[in-house]
Design a protein around this motif. Structure first.
Motif, PDB file in Angstrom:
ATOM      1  N   ASN A 134      -9.483  -1.612 -11.382  1.00 42.36           N
ATOM      2  CA  ASN A 134      -8.644  -0.991 -12.414  1.00 42.36           C
ATOM      3  C   ASN A 134      -7.219  -0.840 -11.886  1.00 42.36           C
ATOM      4  N   PRO A 135      -6.454  -1.933 -11.757  1.00 44.84           N
ATOM      5  CA  PRO A 135      -5.132  -1.835 -11.127  1.00 44.84           C
ATOM      6  C   PRO A 135      -4.147  -0.974 -11.907  1.00 44.84           C
ATOM      7  N   ALA A 136      -4.191  -1.031 -13.235  1.00 45.19           N
ATOM      8  CA  ALA A 136      -3.267  -0.211 -14.027  1.00 45.19           C
ATOM      9  C   ALA A 136      -3.597   1.272 -13.874  1.00 45.19           C
ATOM     10  N   LEU A 137      -4.881   1.591 -13.837  1.00 41.38           N
ATOM     11  CA  LEU A 137      -5.298   2.978 -13.643  1.00 41.38           C
ATOM     12  C   LEU A 137      -4.893   3.468 -12.258  1.00 41.38           C
ATOM     13  N   PRO A 178       8.896  11.156 -17.329  1.00 47.78           N
ATOM     14  CA  PRO A 178       9.822  11.486 -16.233  1.00 47.78           C
ATOM     15  C   PRO A 178       9.268  11.166 -14.853  1.00 47.78           C
ATOM     16  N   GLN A 179       7.944  11.104 -14.720  1.00 49.17           N
ATOM     17  CA  GLN A 179       7.349  10.742 -13.437  1.00 49.17           C
ATOM     18  C   GLN A 179       7.252   9.229 -13.262  1.00 49.17           C
ATOM     19  N   ALA A 180       7.144   8.500 -14.375  1.00 49.43           N
ATOM     20  CA  ALA A 180       6.865   7.069 -14.304  1.00 49.43           C
ATOM     21  C   ALA A 180       8.110   6.206 -14.286  1.00 49.43           C
ATOM     22  N   VAL A 181       9.182   6.660 -14.924  1.00 44.07           N
ATOM     23  CA  VAL A 181      10.362   5.828 -15.121  1.00 44.07           C
ATOM     24  C   VAL A 181      11.556   6.462 -14.422  1.00 44.07           C
ATOM     25  N   ALA A 182      12.347   5.657 -13.738  1.00 40.47           N
ATOM     26  CA  ALA A 182      13.521   6.160 -13.022  1.00 40.47           C
ATOM     27  C   ALA A 182      14.481   6.854 -13.991  1.00 40.47           C
ATOM     28  N   LEU A 227      -2.611   6.840 -11.391  1.00 37.51           N
ATOM     29  CA  LEU A 227      -2.975   7.901 -10.447  1.00 37.51           C
ATOM     30  C   LEU A 227      -1.905   8.081  -9.381  1.00 37.51           C
ATOM     31  N   ARG A 228      -1.247   6.989  -9.004  1.00 39.18           N
ATOM     32  CA  ARG A 228      -0.120   7.098  -8.060  1.00 39.18           C
ATOM     33  C   ARG A 228       1.036   7.841  -8.712  1.00 39.18           C
ATOM     34  N   ILE A 229       1.354   7.512  -9.950  1.00 37.42           N
ATOM     35  CA  ILE A 229       2.450   8.184 -10.659  1.00 37.42           C
ATOM     36  C   ILE A 229       2.161   9.668 -10.821  1.00 37.42           C
ATOM     37  N   LEU A 230       0.915  10.013 -11.118  1.00 37.05           N
ATOM     38  CA  LEU A 230       0.533  11.414 -11.321  1.00 37.05           C
ATOM     39  C   LEU A 230       0.429  12.197 -10.011  1.00 37.05           C
ATOM     40  N   GLY A 231       0.514  11.512  -8.886  1.00 38.41           N
ATOM     41  CA  GLY A 231       0.502  12.203  -7.600  1.00 38.41           C
ATOM     42  C   GLY A 231      -0.862  12.370  -6.970  1.00 38.41           C
ATOM     43  N   THR A 281       0.792  -1.237   0.000  1.00 33.67           N
ATOM     44  CA  THR A 281       0.000   0.000   0.000  1.00 33.67           C
ATOM     45  C   THR A 281       0.817   1.275   0.000  1.00 33.67           C
ATOM     46  N   ASP A 282       2.159   1.197   0.095  1.00 28.74           N
ATOM     47  CA  ASP A 282       2.923   2.437   0.246  1.00 28.74           C
ATOM     48  C   ASP A 282       3.077   3.216  -1.050  1.00 28.74           C
ATOM     49  N   GLY A 283       2.573   2.679  -2.162  1.00 33.66           N
ATOM     50  CA  GLY A 283       2.574   3.414  -3.421  1.00 33.66           C
ATOM     51  C   GLY A 283       3.880   3.379  -4.181  1.00 33.66           C
ATOM     52  N   LYS A 284       4.889   2.685  -3.657  1.00 28.75           N
ATOM     53  CA  LYS A 284       6.171   2.633  -4.356  1.00 28.75           C
ATOM     54  C   LYS A 284       6.190   1.571  -5.452  1.00 28.75           C
ATOM     55  N   THR A 285       5.315   0.569  -5.338  1.00 32.26           N
ATOM     56  CA  THR A 285       5.231  -0.497  -6.318  1.00 32.26           C
ATOM     57  C   THR A 285       3.899  -0.387  -7.046  1.00 32.26           C
ATOM     58  N   VAL A 286       3.943  -0.210  -8.376  1.00 31.95           N
ATOM     59  CA  VAL A 286       2.721  -0.043  -9.161  1.00 31.95           C
ATOM     60  C   VAL A 286       2.778  -0.915 -10.415  1.00 31.95           C
ATOM     61  N   PRO A 287       1.609  -1.488 -10.802  1.00 36.52           N
ATOM     62  CA  PRO A 287       0.366  -1.568 -10.046  1.00 36.52           C
ATOM     63  C   PRO A 287       0.599  -2.257  -8.696  1.00 36.52           C
ATOM     64  N   PRO A 288      -0.273  -1.986  -7.708  1.00 34.65           N
ATOM     65  CA  PRO A 288      -0.054  -2.558  -6.383  1.00 34.65           C
ATOM     66  C   PRO A 288      -0.029  -4.075  -6.430  1.00 34.65           C
ATOM     67  N   PRO A 289       0.972  -4.710  -5.812  1.00 41.92           N
ATOM     68  CA  PRO A 289       1.081  -6.169  -5.869  1.00 41.92           C
ATOM     69  C   PRO A 289       0.047  -6.851  -4.984  1.00 41.92           C
TER      70      PRO A 289
END
Length: 404
Positions: free
Chosen positions: A352-355, A180-184, A359-363, A85-93
């Motif tokens: 909608n796990p990908a969505l 730039p927000q989605a990829v390291a 939304l996590r990536i977009l903040g 749930t910490d939002g660091k792994t997307v889509p959430p596992p």
């Protein structure tokens, strides 16, 4: 999601060449970072085992227990559960965390199921595992993971949109704003992937060979999302009164990309959020809002994230009356969430796990599964009653009542 038996877990502990097991003696030093990378790799399941991977905490590299130097605490169990749930792994596992006794000693067992929508990223990087090796995915690995998603799709947000073509996606928005927000940065700087490969890796087109935009791609980057997904907008009404039929003083249909819709909705909410001003001793001003903005954001964003997009033209509806706000989301409870456990701690699932990942990536989402709890906390802290929820098979209605 049947838990693995003791015998199955022991076999994984002893299988030193297995790509389904990771062992950590404790959760100190670099273990939290490498452990999260392992969770990401298990969720991606590059070898396509279609079986869960397991992170053991409290086990040495040879599979033997750490022993007396390791203790399973409630804080450790909660910390490991927060990986989901910490939002660091997307889509959430999809994972479970258990205290188990194996080989005569306590360990923590984190069981990770393969994702339905790979590739999964941890902090913008795709981790994979082949044999005992854990590493970053190559362009070819990403392509394999994308093909896995395409052939194993279960969520509607990853489906291609019939008749839509690549020109319907805004390339400059993708390359300048989203990537730039989605990829390291180090992965992005490598620059070894084509435009189509990057779109496919993030789930915005079906595949490199079939560059048909997906529902996710249209909602995130589409030049006209509502043309292809008719219900992809928010209907906002400000009613002057407390009953249906009272005068409407503001009405808007908020459409566009996800980013645009949610930002426009925030602007509407802020504009109508009346603030009473009180003076103490004539010089100190105190402000009190009729509703806490954080609660409005949590519940409206939840409505957009968890709604059903398939087989309906219905929008998310936000109706603001003088005494309450009603937020109507198409689609009832999904997966592990039922009418009975709706809103309870730990009861979460993703239509909608990908969505949700976008939304996590977009903040717009900081943590997964905390929206309702945060809205309750914010409402009570502001002096409002707790939000009320009507949960039906085809919709969820959240009602927020004005502070006295």
């Amino acid at each position: 999601m049947t838990p693995l038996t003791d015998d199955e877990l022991t076999a994984l502990l002893d299988g030193l060449e297995s790509d389904r097991a990771e062992r950590k003696q404790s959760w100190r030093g670099d273990a939290p970072e490498k452990g999260r990378q392992a969770v990401c790799a298990f969720a991606n399941d590059l070898p396509n085992h279609a079986l869960p991977g397991v992170l053991f905490v409290g086990a040495r590299d040879d599979g033997s227990p750490t022993g007396r130097d390791f203790t399973v605490t409630d804080d450790l169990l909660q910390t490991l559960a927060d990986i989901k749930t910490d939002g660091k792994t997307v889509p959430p596992p999809t994972l479970t965390v258990e205290r188990r006794v194996l080989k005569g000693a306590e360990m923590v067992v984190v069981t990770v199921w393969p994702s339905d929508a790979p590739p999964v990223r941890y902090e913008g990087r795709i981790w994979i595992r082949t044999g005992p090796r854990r590493g970053l995915a190559s362009a070819q690995d990403e392509r394999v993971l994308n093909e896995k998603r395409r052939h194993g799709d279960r969520s509607f947000d990853t489906h291609p949109v019939a008749g839509c073509n690549l020109a319907e996606l805004n390339r400059s928005q993708f390359e300048i704003e989203f990537l730039p927000q989605a990829v390291a940065p180090d992965i992005l700087a490598a620059n070894g992937r084509t435009y189509q490969e990057r779109l496919a890796s993030l789930g915005f087109i079906a595949s490199v060979d079939d560059p048909t935009p997906t529902v996710l791609g249209v909602l995130t980057l589409g030049k006209s999302p509502r043309t292809w997904v008719p219900g992809a907008y928010v209907q906002f009404l400000r009613v002057q009164g407390t009953a249906w039929g009272d005068p409407v003083i503001d009405e808007a249909e908020l459409d566009g990309t996800l980013d645009m819709v949610l930002r426009r909705l925030d602007d509407k909410l802020k504009a109508h959020l009346s603030t009473a001003v009180y003076f103490t001793s004539g010089v100190v001003e105190q402000r009190h809002s009729a509703y806490p903005m954080s609660a409005l954001q949590q519940l409206t964003r939840n409505a957009v994230m968890h709604r059903v997009y398939e087989g309906t033209n219905s929008p998310v509806r936000v109706y603001w009356f003088d005494d309450r706000i009603e937020i109507h989301s198409p689609g009832g409870p999904y997966g592990l969430v039922t009418r009975k456990n709706f809103g309870q701690p730990g009861a979460s699932d993703y239509r909608n796990p990908a969505l949700a990942g976008v939304l996590r990536i977009l903040g717009f989402v900081q943590r997964f599964g905390f929206g309702i709890a945060e809205s309750r906390r914010a409402m009570l802290a502001n002096g409002n009653p707790a939000p009320e929820f009507q949960v039906e098979d085809t919709f969820v209605l959240a009602t927020l009542k004005r502070a006295a």
